[in-house]
Design a protein around this motif. Sequence first.
Motif, PDB file in Angstrom:
ATOM      1  N   ASP A 127     -23.397  32.459  -9.744  1.00 34.60           N
ATOM      2  CA  ASP A 127     -24.323  31.800  -8.814  1.00 34.60           C
ATOM      3  C   ASP A 127     -25.121  30.706  -9.512  1.00 34.60           C
ATOM      4  OD1 ASP A 127     -23.508  33.371  -6.744  1.00 34.60           O
ATOM      5  OD2 ASP A 127     -25.352  34.551  -6.596  1.00 34.60           O
ATOM      6  N   LEU A 128     -25.503  30.968 -10.748  1.00 31.14           N
ATOM      7  CA  LEU A 128     -26.358  30.027 -11.466  1.00 31.14           C
ATOM      8  C   LEU A 128     -25.580  28.795 -11.914  1.00 31.14           C
ATOM      9  CD1 LEU A 128     -28.459  32.581 -13.558  1.00 31.14           C
ATOM     10  CD2 LEU A 128     -28.886  31.676 -11.261  1.00 31.14           C
ATOM     11  N   VAL A 129     -24.324  28.977 -12.302  1.00 33.27           N
ATOM     12  CA  VAL A 129     -23.524  27.817 -12.687  1.00 33.27           C
ATOM     13  C   VAL A 129     -23.278  26.922 -11.479  1.00 33.27           C
ATOM     14  CG1 VAL A 129     -21.167  28.697 -12.356  1.00 33.27           C
ATOM     15  CG2 VAL A 129     -21.629  27.121 -14.215  1.00 33.27           C
ATOM     16  N   ALA A 130     -23.255  27.501 -10.293  1.00 36.89           N
ATOM     17  CA  ALA A 130     -23.104  26.692  -9.078  1.00 36.89           C
ATOM     18  C   ALA A 130     -24.319  25.781  -8.883  1.00 36.89           C
ATOM     19  CB  ALA A 130     -22.920  27.597  -7.864  1.00 36.89           C
ATOM     20  N   CYS A 180     -26.889  13.283 -20.876  1.00 40.08           N
ATOM     21  CA  CYS A 180     -27.517  14.072 -21.936  1.00 40.08           C
ATOM     22  C   CYS A 180     -27.361  15.567 -21.655  1.00 40.08           C
ATOM     23  CB  CYS A 180     -28.991  13.711 -22.091  1.00 40.08           C
ATOM     24  SG  CYS A 180     -29.670  14.132 -23.717  1.00 40.08           S
ATOM     25  N   GLY A 181     -26.729  15.902 -20.537  1.00 44.71           N
ATOM     26  CA  GLY A 181     -26.404  17.292 -20.254  1.00 44.71           C
ATOM     27  C   GLY A 181     -27.566  18.167 -19.846  1.00 44.71           C
ATOM     28  N   HIS A 182     -28.586  17.577 -19.219  1.00 46.06           N
ATOM     29  CA  HIS A 182     -29.737  18.399 -18.849  1.00 46.06           C
ATOM     30  C   HIS A 182     -29.421  19.382 -17.727  1.00 46.06           C
ATOM     31  CE1 HIS A 182     -33.098  15.733 -20.772  1.00 46.06           C
ATOM     32  NE2 HIS A 182     -32.081  15.955 -21.590  1.00 46.06           N
ATOM     33  N   ASN A 183     -28.339  19.159 -16.993  1.00 43.46           N
ATOM     34  CA  ASN A 183     -27.907  20.176 -16.033  1.00 43.46           C
ATOM     35  C   ASN A 183     -27.563  21.482 -16.747  1.00 43.46           C
ATOM     36  OD1 ASN A 183     -25.600  18.602 -17.073  1.00 43.46           O
ATOM     37  ND2 ASN A 183     -24.342  19.937 -15.788  1.00 43.46           N
ATOM     38  N   LEU A 184     -27.096  21.366 -17.999  1.00 45.83           N
ATOM     39  CA  LEU A 184     -26.768  22.557 -18.789  1.00 45.83           C
ATOM     40  C   LEU A 184     -28.025  23.191 -19.387  1.00 45.83           C
ATOM     41  CD1 LEU A 184     -23.584  21.206 -20.620  1.00 45.83           C
ATOM     42  CD2 LEU A 184     -23.720  22.520 -18.491  1.00 45.83           C
ATOM     43  N   SER A 230     -22.590  23.129 -29.111  1.00 45.81           N
ATOM     44  CA  SER A 230     -21.467  22.225 -28.873  1.00 45.81           C
ATOM     45  C   SER A 230     -20.802  22.510 -27.530  1.00 45.81           C
ATOM     46  CB  SER A 230     -20.430  22.365 -29.985  1.00 45.81           C
ATOM     47  OG  SER A 230     -19.289  21.575 -29.697  1.00 45.81           O
ATOM     48  N   ILE A 231     -20.543  21.430 -26.786  1.00 45.27           N
ATOM     49  CA  ILE A 231     -19.729  21.535 -25.571  1.00 45.27           C
ATOM     50  C   ILE A 231     -18.443  20.733 -25.751  1.00 45.27           C
ATOM     51  CG2 ILE A 231     -21.699  21.963 -24.069  1.00 45.27           C
ATOM     52  CD1 ILE A 231     -21.498  19.017 -23.152  1.00 45.27           C
ATOM     53  N   CYS A 232     -18.100  20.495 -27.004  1.00 49.09           N
ATOM     54  CA  CYS A 232     -16.928  19.690 -27.341  1.00 49.09           C
ATOM     55  C   CYS A 232     -15.817  20.603 -27.856  1.00 49.09           C
ATOM     56  CB  CYS A 232     -17.310  18.669 -28.412  1.00 49.09           C
ATOM     57  SG  CYS A 232     -15.964  17.591 -28.904  1.00 49.09           S
ATOM     58  N   GLU A 233     -14.665  20.563 -27.218  1.00 47.26           N
ATOM     59  CA  GLU A 233     -13.543  21.353 -27.702  1.00 47.26           C
ATOM     60  C   GLU A 233     -13.079  20.820 -29.052  1.00 47.26           C
ATOM     61  OE1 GLU A 233     -10.651  22.825 -24.769  1.00 47.26           O
ATOM     62  OE2 GLU A 233     -11.605  21.446 -23.351  1.00 47.26           O
ATOM     63  N   GLU A 234     -12.675  21.722 -29.922  1.00 45.22           N
ATOM     64  CA  GLU A 234     -12.382  21.351 -31.304  1.00 45.22           C
ATOM     65  C   GLU A 234     -11.331  20.253 -31.422  1.00 45.22           C
ATOM     66  OE1 GLU A 234     -11.477  24.662 -33.738  1.00 45.22           O
ATOM     67  OE2 GLU A 234     -13.325  25.742 -33.291  1.00 45.22           O
ATOM     68  N   SER A 235     -10.356  20.280 -30.549  1.00 41.02           N
ATOM     69  CA  SER A 235      -9.260  19.315 -30.650  1.00 41.02           C
ATOM     70  C   SER A 235      -9.597  17.962 -30.027  1.00 41.02           C
ATOM     71  CB  SER A 235      -8.012  19.873 -29.963  1.00 41.02           C
ATOM     72  OG  SER A 235      -8.286  20.134 -28.590  1.00 41.02           O
ATOM     73  N   THR A 248     -22.207  27.119 -22.341  1.00 36.90           N
ATOM     74  CA  THR A 248     -23.593  27.370 -21.941  1.00 36.90           C
ATOM     75  C   THR A 248     -23.814  28.850 -21.650  1.00 36.90           C
ATOM     76  OG1 THR A 248     -23.656  25.152 -20.961  1.00 36.90           O
ATOM     77  CG2 THR A 248     -25.431  26.658 -20.363  1.00 36.90           C
ATOM     78  N   GLU A 249     -22.813  29.508 -21.075  1.00 32.52           N
ATOM     79  CA  GLU A 249     -22.931  30.947 -20.821  1.00 32.52           C
ATOM     80  C   GLU A 249     -23.142  31.711 -22.121  1.00 32.52           C
ATOM     81  OE1 GLU A 249     -21.942  35.037 -20.694  1.00 32.52           O
ATOM     82  OE2 GLU A 249     -20.618  33.554 -21.636  1.00 32.52           O
TER      83      GLU A 249
END
Length: 540
Positions: free
Chosen positions: A75-78, A159-163, A482-487, A511-512
């Motif tokens: 619910d919160l991610v929505a 800047c990802g403030h939604n996260l 980090s929200i960046c996948e390693e690859s 974020t979870e």
Amino acid sequence: MRSGFRFAIAIACAAPCLAAELPNLTSQLQDISALASRGLAAITDAASAAPPHPAADLSNLTPALQNISAAVFPDLVAIAADVHEHPETSTEEFHAHNAVVQYFAKINPGLWEVTPSAFGEPTAWTLEFENRPRGYRGELPAVGFMSEYDALVGIGHACGHNLILLNGIAAAAMARQAVIDFDIPARLIVVGTPDEEDTGGKHRLEVAGAFKDSDVWMMAHPATSNIVSPLGARANALLEISGKTHAEAVKKAYKELVTVVDLAGKLPGDATTAVPVENVGMFASNIVQTRIDLGVAGLPLDEVNKTIADIGDDHDIEWAVSSSENGVDITFEGRGGHGSEGSFSALSLSVEVFRQLSASHPDVSYYLPSNTSHTELDITINVRSRYTLDMEEIKSSIQDAVECIPDSIEWDLQYPATEVTPFLPDLLIEVMSKPEYGSQKWTIINTTPAATDASFVQQAVVDPETRKLVKAKRAVFHPNFSICEESAKCPYNHEPEFAHLAGTDFAYAQTEKMARSLAEIAVKLLNDKELMDQATAITR
């Protein structure tokens, strides 16, 4: 008349009697007051002498939080996804405010005490919850979470403030259910903090008393690596520049830009940068501009293009030139990013072209292709440094360097530096190393990737000689995850592409984990007074 006369006589006769008894009455009242005071003291002593609430066995906390997260996070991610799709700049975050308030007050009510438009801020809000186990009479230990949700001008949630919003409400929701399940005395507070990017919303909230009820405040910021770091001091200088003609205003502004660029490496302080912003079209003081337009009058296109190529070939900047009725129009485009970066940008290349052409052709004039009638061209200088202690000297140096050309110079609200709070980073590293969190590796560094108004909540005091943190008003924890996948090759904060990254499934999954880890830390602090004392030692 008679009844009045008799009444007067009665009073007159009673007065001597009362006067005679007054010392006895006073003595009796004093005895009663003393007994009441002793009784109240006895009650207080009994409460303080009562055995502390037994600490819960938290050996099963990590898997318990996984189960709690599975129930509350969707619910919160929505909400966060909705906010990502409806970006709002500082102080205009009404959609984000309403989304949070409506969910906790109407869609899923009764779990939190919800206050909309809190502390006089139209787009701030608070969530509060208390868990008092049966028979517990002591003061409830408290932990606070901060949620940001303002976006950037023109580039949304880059800047990802939604996260950050999601992290705050999710960590609090997980911690809430955990303290209920483990029967832990606790007070949890979430403050929705608007206007981080612009004029320092947390400063106004601090003045209004929003953070007074907890000594521990946590939040987490999306980035491209897992780090715990200080965050630097920040101030913006607005230079108002004008000319009798458009060409004169542009030339004066670019002369000032040359001056600012040449300050690199010469300013006092540690890791100090002064990044200029041309206040034209869509701009923001904390964003490296990705596109700059400049016109050159009086030179052939080929010569202008060759000058740009001689400079620009060494840098990752694209440009295009074309002839117009005014002269040669140039468009520079390059990588954007955070205002703390001193990297070579589209504006940097335009400044170097101006420098080169002005040296070889002093009589050449310049214009802005978008509007050749403006006789004012303001500049903002985004100034950042590692330590708050150096900022006054830095500002004075900049003022001295640029004061000849502008009509006026004004400084905005200075953000102090945020220091790394001791002890809490060690707890995070321990938690994040568990398989349930993906066995993440975290690093503690002493460089400052950005600035934050969370510094107004912390109010750090640093030793002038050693530059070590010696005291803080509150223990503020602000890790970057980090929200960046390693690859993947990821954009930086404040680049337009970061807005897309902040809305991906991977970003929400990261974020979870971040929220769950902060919930675990919060529950451990609330359950163990010794841990809480260690976390808040810097405040004493």
